[in-house]
Design a protein around this motif. Structure first.
Motif, PDB file in Angstrom:
ATOM      1  N   UNK A 610      31.021  53.981  10.378  1.00 59.69           N
ATOM      2  CA  UNK A 610      32.419  54.377  10.499  1.00 59.69           C
ATOM      3  C   UNK A 610      32.644  55.612   9.648  1.00 59.69           C
ATOM      4  N   UNK A 611      33.740  56.294   9.897  1.00 58.05           N
ATOM      5  CA  UNK A 611      34.092  57.487   9.134  1.00 58.05           C
ATOM      6  C   UNK A 611      34.902  57.077   7.909  1.00 58.05           C
ATOM      7  N   UNK A 612      34.451  57.525   6.738  1.00 54.23           N
ATOM      8  CA  UNK A 612      35.105  57.191   5.473  1.00 54.23           C
ATOM      9  C   UNK A 612      35.788  58.439   4.924  1.00 54.23           C
ATOM     10  N   UNK A 613      37.039  58.286   4.511  1.00 52.45           N
ATOM     11  CA  UNK A 613      37.820  59.392   3.921  1.00 52.45           C
ATOM     12  C   UNK A 613      38.166  59.012   2.494  1.00 52.45           C
ATOM     13  N   UNK A 676      35.586  54.292  -9.629  1.00 53.05           N
ATOM     14  CA  UNK A 676      36.626  53.807  -8.729  1.00 53.05           C
ATOM     15  C   UNK A 676      36.869  54.846  -7.639  1.00 53.05           C
ATOM     16  N   UNK A 677      36.886  54.361  -6.398  1.00 49.97           N
ATOM     17  CA  UNK A 677      37.075  55.257  -5.259  1.00 49.97           C
ATOM     18  C   UNK A 677      38.164  54.670  -4.370  1.00 49.97           C
ATOM     19  N   UNK A 678      39.210  55.434  -4.104  1.00 48.55           N
ATOM     20  CA  UNK A 678      40.241  55.032  -3.159  1.00 48.55           C
ATOM     21  C   UNK A 678      39.962  55.763  -1.846  1.00 48.55           C
ATOM     22  N   UNK A 679      39.821  54.970  -0.803  1.00 52.02           N
ATOM     23  CA  UNK A 679      39.331  55.553   0.444  1.00 52.02           C
ATOM     24  C   UNK A 679      40.056  54.919   1.629  1.00 52.02           C
ATOM     25  N   UNK A 680      39.800  55.495   2.774  1.00 52.79           N
ATOM     26  CA  UNK A 680      40.283  54.987   4.052  1.00 52.79           C
ATOM     27  C   UNK A 680      39.113  54.943   5.019  1.00 52.79           C
ATOM     28  N   UNK A 681      39.104  53.934   5.882  1.00 49.87           N
ATOM     29  CA  UNK A 681      38.028  53.793   6.867  1.00 49.87           C
ATOM     30  C   UNK A 681      38.624  53.918   8.258  1.00 49.87           C
ATOM     31  N   UNK A 682      37.951  54.674   9.097  1.00 49.89           N
ATOM     32  CA  UNK A 682      38.360  54.851  10.492  1.00 49.89           C
ATOM     33  C   UNK A 682      37.190  54.419  11.363  1.00 49.89           C
ATOM     34  N   UNK A 683      37.294  53.213  11.918  1.00 49.33           N
ATOM     35  CA  UNK A 683      36.211  52.685  12.740  1.00 49.33           C
ATOM     36  C   UNK A 683      36.749  51.771  13.829  1.00 49.33           C
ATOM     37  N   UNK A 684      35.874  51.369  14.691  1.00 46.12           N
ATOM     38  CA  UNK A 684      36.213  50.512  15.816  1.00 46.12           C
ATOM     39  C   UNK A 684      35.484  49.183  15.637  1.00 46.12           C
ATOM     40  N   UNK A 685      36.199  48.093  15.905  1.00 44.14           N
ATOM     41  CA  UNK A 685      35.580  46.781  15.717  1.00 44.14           C
ATOM     42  C   UNK A 685      34.483  46.499  16.731  1.00 44.14           C
TER      43      UNK A 685
END
Length: 852
Positions: A610-613, A676-685
């Motif tokens: 998945x794409x991690x931001x 510590x990393x604050x991130x967002x994940x953009x993926x498909x189940x």
């Protein structure tokens, strides 16, 4: 039977026979006609009184002295002398009218007659007897004819002798017919035992020849004898045989009387419970069409067509049908219908619950049941219908299978929809593909049991949708059948409406029920789960991520699918699921400045598909390090958001400063450095890791996905330029080391700093050492592991030596000295890397030299 002889002119009554006529009339009036068993009505025989009166008076003259109808029929029909043809050719109303008029002895009316009034029945008898006695001169014959008993006795002797002669001459049919005549006399005398034996022979002959008309005449008499003898089994069998005869041979009320006798005796106390064979009365067959197909372990309902020959409805208390396997002579399963079944005349359809059967083909065997206390059985098939129809069965044709049970084969499959890693410690959808294989999953129930470290979020609903990726024809719509069936038969509906199947299900007591639309299509179950791991992720100090064991983050989920008609088919499987952290962190000191400032490079390796931001990152340091500059722990390369594609990596650069630590700080266990990393994940189940499943009450899913925080413990290594100990490999005593010679290896260990400046064991001056060598190349003669004493002051030295022997020649690595109790960053080695020593072959031996 031959017609009885009749004289051309009937004799007249003698004048002196008045007293005999009176006696004969009294005998006729006192005689009561015998009622035939079952109330069977038959046409009158030629010797019946009504016919005898008419015939005798007719033969006294050219015309009958009866009424006009009698004269007409006498002229037309009696010219052959057989009065037995009249009832078969005259209407029933005319026959009754004729018989009534014949008993009136009426005058000739307008017809002129010179012979006087008609003779009465008693006068006919007396006239015939007087005329017969005048023609007989043999006294023995006169004695025989003097009484009925004497006549019957002589008749029995002559008939029995003739029957025996026929039997001895192998004219069996004539002998059996005469046995029937003997049976009739025995029956009249009340000797039912002998009469029954003779009647049985006659019935066997008539039945074997197919003479049902003659059998209908004799069989009621046999039944009456058996009833008188209290032969229940024989009497019931005779009643069944009477019911099995052609319907036109008996009236409806007579056939009903046969059935009432069977039912009445079946519900009474029976002394002998003998199974009654009703194969000629109750027949059965399978329904038209192909045989019923089941898989191994399946249950079902088998329909059988039963034909009843009873004239009225009859209640069967129970029915049992036996199946016969075609591959061997053993009986298959027995199908029981314990409920009361009402058979109507003609065709009936009866269903039997079908338990699981062994694989193979089955045909119908025997039908058994109970009527009250009577046990009956039938082993014949229905032969009703034209020969080219499915209802027609004959013994010449091979029996058609009624049931086919196929060998065990996969009927369904459960598998994970993805194989890539999911996020650990976050609520993720796991996809389970449920695929029927030429079998219906209607009413299927799936039991779900999660393994250790995995839990189902019951606050969310389980989603089920059709699997669009399933290939056409991979899923069958049939309830059962051969696995080798052409896939085109089982092709699923590919219309747009068929692809929109979606439903939310609830987990109740660890199980869910499949909807009806998922019975014949491949579907995916999306289950919200959370893999729990309390351990903190740890980074590495190398440039590449360390290989982690695949078992560490593996979770299992046990699935049991119950399906089939009665949930008898069970498919068990355990699916392994891979969970992982979004990143793996590795560190490296990029630069060491003179002012104790370090540039720490942190590399983030993506571990999910998945794409991690990355939106923010900060480093929490322990007491040995501080942040340079602003001191907020943020990296100096703040290019946020930082987008990391699947299987790629990105770097962060932190500026740190070293702190001088005291001996008191060394005694305390230092806390870990936390990134510590604050991130967002953009993926498909449907592919792999995806944004966590949000709570139903959470309206802003985007803010929730951006608040994901990943924490990893980092190992910050001190620079190698500030070592605590120095380990040097001392030169070998000679360069000519040979194989098989003992060599002393020496290392010198020197303390470069005081104990206050470096983490070394504080309790004493003992130091652990360990010699590591390749056993294929070196043989160690001495202790490989031990303790030595080294003073804690700066400049303290010690030499560690060991005796060893090289085993191979060439340039090989020497044994290595290791200090397990001290960090590698606190040790400087000389030479710094791996080095080689030269080993010569063994010296030649003179004992092997041979003179030329």
């Amino acid at each position: 039977m031959l017609p009885w002889p009749k004289p051309a002119v009937w004799p007249s009554v003698p004048d002196d026979a008045t007293s005999e006529v009176v006696v004969k009339e009294k005998m006729i009036l006192q005689e009561t006609p015998r009622v035939k068993h079952f109330g069977i009505q038959r046409k009158p025989l030629p010797l019946e009184p009504t016919i005898l009166v008419r015939e005798a008076n007719r033969r006294r003259s050219s015309l009958s002295v009866g009424n006009s109808s009698e004269i007409f029929y006498g002229r037309v029909e009696f010219n052959d002398g057989l009065a037995a043809d009249v009832p078969a050719k005259m209407p029933q109303a005319d026959k009754a009218h004729e018989f009534m008029m014949s008993r009136t002895y009426s005058s000739p009316g307008n017809f002129d007659c010179s012979i006087g009034r008609p003779m009465r029945l008693a006068e006919i008898f007396v006239a015939a007897e007087r005329a017969l006695k005048k023609t007989i001169s043999n006294p023995d014959l006169q004695k025989i004819l003097s009484s009925v008993e004497n006549f019957e006795q002589k008749y029995m002797e002559l008939t029995k002798g003739a029957a025996d002669n026929y039997h001895h001459s192998w004219w069996k049919r004539y002998g059996v017919v005469l046995d029937g005549e003997i049976a009739a006399v025995c029956f009249k005398r009340g000797n039912f035992d002998l009469a029954a034996k003779s009647y049985e022979k006659v019935c066997a002959l008539y039945a074997g020849e197919g003479w049902e008309d003659l059998l209908a005449e004799v069989l009621p008499s046999l039944a009456e004898c058996q009833k008188s003898l209290n032969d229940e089994a024989g009497y019931l069998l005779s009643c069944v045989r009477l019911l099995s005869l052609d319907k036109g041979l008996f009236l409806s009320k007579e056939r009903q009387a046969f059935q009432s006798e069977v039912v009445s005796l079946a519900h009474n106390e029976m002394t002998n419970h003998v199974p009654l064979d009703v194969s000629s009365l109750i027949t059965f067959s399978g329904n038209p069409g192909p045989p019923m197909a089941l898989c191994d372990g399946d249950t079902g309902t088998l329909s059988v067509t039963v034909w009843s020959g009873f004239p009225d409805d009859i209640t069967l208390d129970s029915l049992t049908l036996t199946l016969m396997a075609t591959y061997n002579a053993d009986e298959g399963g027995k199908l029981r219908n314990s409920n009361a079944t009402v058979l109507k005349p003609g065709r009936n359809t009866i269903t039997f619950p079908l338990p699981p059967q062994k694989p193979g083909s089955y045909v119908l065997g025997v039908l058994t049941g109970h009527i009250g206390q009577l046990t009956f059985r039938s082993h014949s098939f229905s032969k009703g219908g034209p020969a080219d129809s499915d209802d027609f069965m004959s013994y010449e044709k091979p029996t058609r299978p009624i049931l086919k049970v196929f060998k065990p084969r996969p009927l369904a499959d459960l598998s994970a929809s993805i194989s890539s890693a999911l996020l650990i410690n976050e609520t993720q959808w796991i996809g389970i593909i449920a695929q029927p294989i030429n079998y219906s999953l209607k009413g299927a129930v799936l039991h779900i049991d999660t393994g250790p470290g995995l839990m189902i979020e019951e606050s969310h609903s389980i989603e089920m949708e059709s699997n669009k990726k399933a290939g056409h024809g991979s899923v069958g719509t049939a309830n059962s059948g051969d696995a080798t069936k052409d896939s085109s038969v089982a092709a699923k509906d590919c219309s747009p409406a068929a692809d929109k199947h979606f439903e939310q299900l609830c987990l109740v007591s660890g199980k869910i029920e499949f909807p009806d639309w998922a019975s014949d299509v491949s579907s995916i179950l999306w289950i919200p789960t959370r893999a729990i791991d309390d351990k903190l992720a740890r980074g590495s100090s190398s440039g590449a991520p360390e290989k982690q064991s695949i078992v560490d983050r593996m979770r299992t989920i046990a699935l049991k699918l119950e399906f089939g008609i009665s949930k008898n088919q069970i498919y068990d499987t355990t699916i392994a699921l891979h969970f992982s952290d979004p990143f793996h962190v590795s560190t490296r000191v990029a630069n060491q400045c003179n002012d104790s400032t370090l540039l720490l490079q942190v590399t983030l390796h993506s571990q999910v598909n998945a794409t991690l931001s990355v939106y923010d990152a900060w480093l929490d340091l322990h007491d040995g390090f501080t942040h340079a500059g602003q001191g907020n722990g943020r990296p100096i390369s703040a290019f946020f958001p930082l987008v990391i594609s699947p299987s790629s990596r990105a770097g962060l650069l932190f500026c740190l400063c070293l702190e001088k630590r005291t001996a008191e700080d060394e005694n305390n266990v230092p806390p870990e450095n936390i990134l510590n990393i604050r991130y967002e994940i953009a993926g498909d189940r449907t592919i792999g890791a995806h944004p966590p499943v949000t709570m139903k009450s959470n309206e802003n899913a985007e803010d929730t996905s951006k608040n994901l925080v990943f924490r990893s413990a980092l190992v910050l290594q001190q620079p190698v330029l500030s070592p605590c100990l120095a380990v040097g490999f001392l030169p070998l005593p000679s360069d000519s080391i040979r194989v098989g010679q003992l060599v002393t290896m020496k290392w010198r260990v020197e303390r470069l700093k005081d104990i206050e400046e470096k983490r070394v064991p504080q309790n004493n001056d003992k130091m652990l050492y360990e010699i590591n060598a390749n056993s294929d190349k070196w043989m160690i003669a001495g202790r490989k592991r031990g303790h030595v004493s080294l003073d804690m002051k700066q400049g303290s030295r010690i030499v560690i030596s060991i005796l060893c022997m090289p085993l191979v020649a060439g340039y090989i690595h020497p044994p290595h000295l290791g200090l397990p109790g001290i960090d590698e960053v606190s040790i400087t080695c000389s030479p710094a890397g791996c080095h080689l020593v030269r080993v010569l072959p063994p010296a030649p031996s003179s004992s092997f030299c041979v003179p030329a």
